[in-house]
Each structure stands twice: as structure tokens, then as C-alpha cells.
Design an enzyme around this catalytic site. Sequence first.
Site, PDB file in Angstrom:
ATOM      1  N   LEU A 174       0.858  -1.190   0.000  1.00  0.00           N
ATOM      2  CA  LEU A 174       0.000   0.000   0.000  1.00  0.00           C
ATOM      3  C   LEU A 174       0.888   1.232   0.000  1.00  0.00           C
ATOM      4  O   LEU A 174       1.780   1.364   0.843  1.00  0.00           O
ATOM      5  CB  LEU A 174      -0.902   0.015   1.246  1.00  0.00           C
ATOM      6  CG  LEU A 174      -1.687   1.319   1.497  1.00  0.00           C
ATOM      7  CD1 LEU A 174      -2.704   1.572   0.383  1.00  0.00           C
ATOM      8  CD2 LEU A 174      -2.369   1.284   2.864  1.00  0.00           C
ATOM      9  N   GLY A 179       1.372   9.713  -5.280  1.00  0.00           N
ATOM     10  CA  GLY A 179       1.841  10.612  -6.317  1.00  0.00           C
ATOM     11  C   GLY A 179       1.575  10.049  -7.699  1.00  0.00           C
ATOM     12  O   GLY A 179       0.496   9.507  -7.975  1.00  0.00           O
ATOM     13  N   CYS A 356      13.412  26.662  -0.454  1.00  0.00           N
ATOM     14  CA  CYS A 356      13.441  25.344   0.194  1.00  0.00           C
ATOM     15  C   CYS A 356      14.835  24.732   0.119  1.00  0.00           C
ATOM     16  O   CYS A 356      15.301  24.114   1.090  1.00  0.00           O
ATOM     17  CB  CYS A 356      12.412  24.426  -0.448  1.00  0.00           C
ATOM     18  SG  CYS A 356      10.699  24.856  -0.057  1.00  0.00           S
TER      19      CYS A 356
END
Length: 386
Positions: A174, A179, A356
Site C-alpha cells: 500500500l 503521487g 526550500c
Amino acid sequence: MSKSTFLSNSDEVSARSSLHQQMMDLLQLADINVDGNRPWDFQLKAPGVFERVSASGSLGLGESYMDGAWDAPQLDEFFNRLFRASLDQKVKPLGLVLHGLRNRLFNLQSLQRAWQVGEAHYDLGNDFYAAMLDRRMTYTCGYWRSATNLEEAQEAKLDLICQKLKLQPGMRLLDIGCGWGSLMGFAAEHYGVSCVGVTISREQVEWAKEYYHGLPLEFRLQDYRDTDESFDRIASVGMFEHVGYKNHRSFMQVAHRCLKDDGLFLLHTIGANMRRGGADPWIDRYIFPNGNLPSIGQIGDAADSLFVLEDLHNFGADYDKTLMAWHANFEAAWPRFSARLGERFYRMWRYYLLSCAGGFRARNLQLWQWVFSKEGLDGGYIRSGV
């Protein structure tokens, strides 16, 4: 002009001058000069930037950049220095307090609100993400230990996850927050497993179903909370940042009920160095609505009594390299998208990727892989692939 009006204007000019000096002094703490000639120096292009930062903190800084009011040739290094000097902790406008209060009072990642980030961010267009990412559309941190380019780094990361999960042919995996299905496709091709993936992005499901047609993979447009089946292994890669601390425990309970007793669960997530009430206000408004970076303590609290922690691995510095590679691809592809998305989007996306990158370079942000079991593995866990 009356004497009182003159004094009022004079006071306003004096206050503005004082604020500018305060901001310049703060930037000096990070070895950043205003209108200096080094690549990371702050280039002031229009008035009002410091006032916006003083009033709105990071939101004002990001929005004024999007407006073209300031620049820095090497934006990633500007942010590296800013975070290294903890300047983000030294400007605390009222708006940030209210933003934190909103996150504490409301569940911003409820079942009804969880779909917002899919529509706002992940559904920008598969052609756009294909131009920026690797061929498998892997939108998470690569593993650069032996890699020389983005493709190699992403494949190494996918293989690392499969090895840590100790996948065997015939297992059922799972993927929570799958995505575009890169892990599922890699695991099916190289480890002989079947997979179920859930995501809240319609664009991702459509792309993955077509790209991986013929493999034993099932892609579902579904919230993780609606999953209730049994799996040999579970992975969640780059999705936990959207769960929110009010739902951390529920997420872990879902993983616990879906994992077989002898199974393994790998959680791959960006992390913060401290507990916070919410995401950065600019990131929250423009990039990832309702996001929330967990701390080590918050993840530990959520897993308490449900799982045994078998392994914890931090390779956050690799996200700097990943983001810089994405940025290079984005810049190269931008002429194809400029007419559709426009200059303001360009500056927004550039700011997102490079700020970031600076945050990870400064070690202000982390990237963790946690491996959990339900009862603890007999004889202990041996990490693979590192």
C-alpha cells in the site's frame, strides 16, 4: 503645510528610516548586504519591502519577491544564510501569531479540506511536472550517496525504500499518497509485488494509470482515511507533510489497521527541528495549502503504542541537491510554459524551489525515513541499501 502635518511627515520618514536600518542590521547578521555585489546579497528594486516584511514576515518577503520588489542572484544561498542566522525567528509580526493560532484552533487537514492541496498544487498539469521531474515523475527527495544526476538519485531512493521494506515477490504494498506512482512502478518491476496507491490528485491518477498500464497496480482517487484492507507492506513517501498534527494519530491508526502483524511500514517525510503550529505562511498560501511539517516528537507521539521503531534515517542534505536539480529543469523548460503561467508564477515557483533548497542546506529542514513494525522483528532490524 501646517506645523503638525510637517511633524507627522517627519515622524513617518524617521520611523521608516529606523525600520530600514533595523532590517539592514538583521541582514548583516547573516552576512547579507542590501544592494551589495555578492550573489546572495539583497537587491532592493522598489520601496515598501521592509515594511511588508515587518508587517507580515515571510509572507511579506515572498509576496514582495513575486511582485519584483527585490531580488538576489543566488536566491538559494540568500536563504541558506538567512536560516543559518535564524533570521526567520527574529521577525515576529502579529500576522504570524494569528496564523499559528488558526492552525491550533482548526483542523486544516480535515477530510473535507484534504482535497484542496491536490487541486491547488498537484493538478497544475502533468506536462509541467514532467518537464521538472525525472522520467518516473518522482516528486520527493532523491538519494545522492552514489548518484551523479537526478535520474540516478531518484532510482536509488526508490530502491532504498524497497530494500528497507524487504520486499519479496508476491507481496502486496500500500502506497499512501502515491503521487504519480513511481514507487509502485519500481517495486512491481524490480521486486515482483502488486500495489495499491491512494492520492487526492486526479491528474496523478490519470497519468499513472496510463504510464503503468499492464503492471499489477491499482491507483485510487481516495483519502487515506478511507483505506481499510490488509497489506504485507505500507509506504508513505512525501505525503505526511499534508496530514497535519491534529490527524497524525489517525494516520498511524490507519497504517496500523492495514498492516499485517508481521509487516513493515516506511514513512518518508520532511521534518522540522521543533514543534510548530503550522506551515510557513507563504508556503501555505501559494504552494501547499494546509501543510504542516512534523517534528520527531510529534511522529513519536502519533506512533506511541501502535508501532515499534525499527530504523530512523536522516538524509535531509540530499533535498538541497534534489531541489537544485528540479530548479535547473524548471529554468530550462520555462519558455514552454511562460505564456500559459506568466511571470508572477515564474517568480513564485523559483522562490519556492530555491528557498526550500536554502532551508535544507542550512539544516533548518530535515528528511526522515522511519521504518516501523507492529511488534518488533525477532532478532532486530538490519538496514539495507545504505
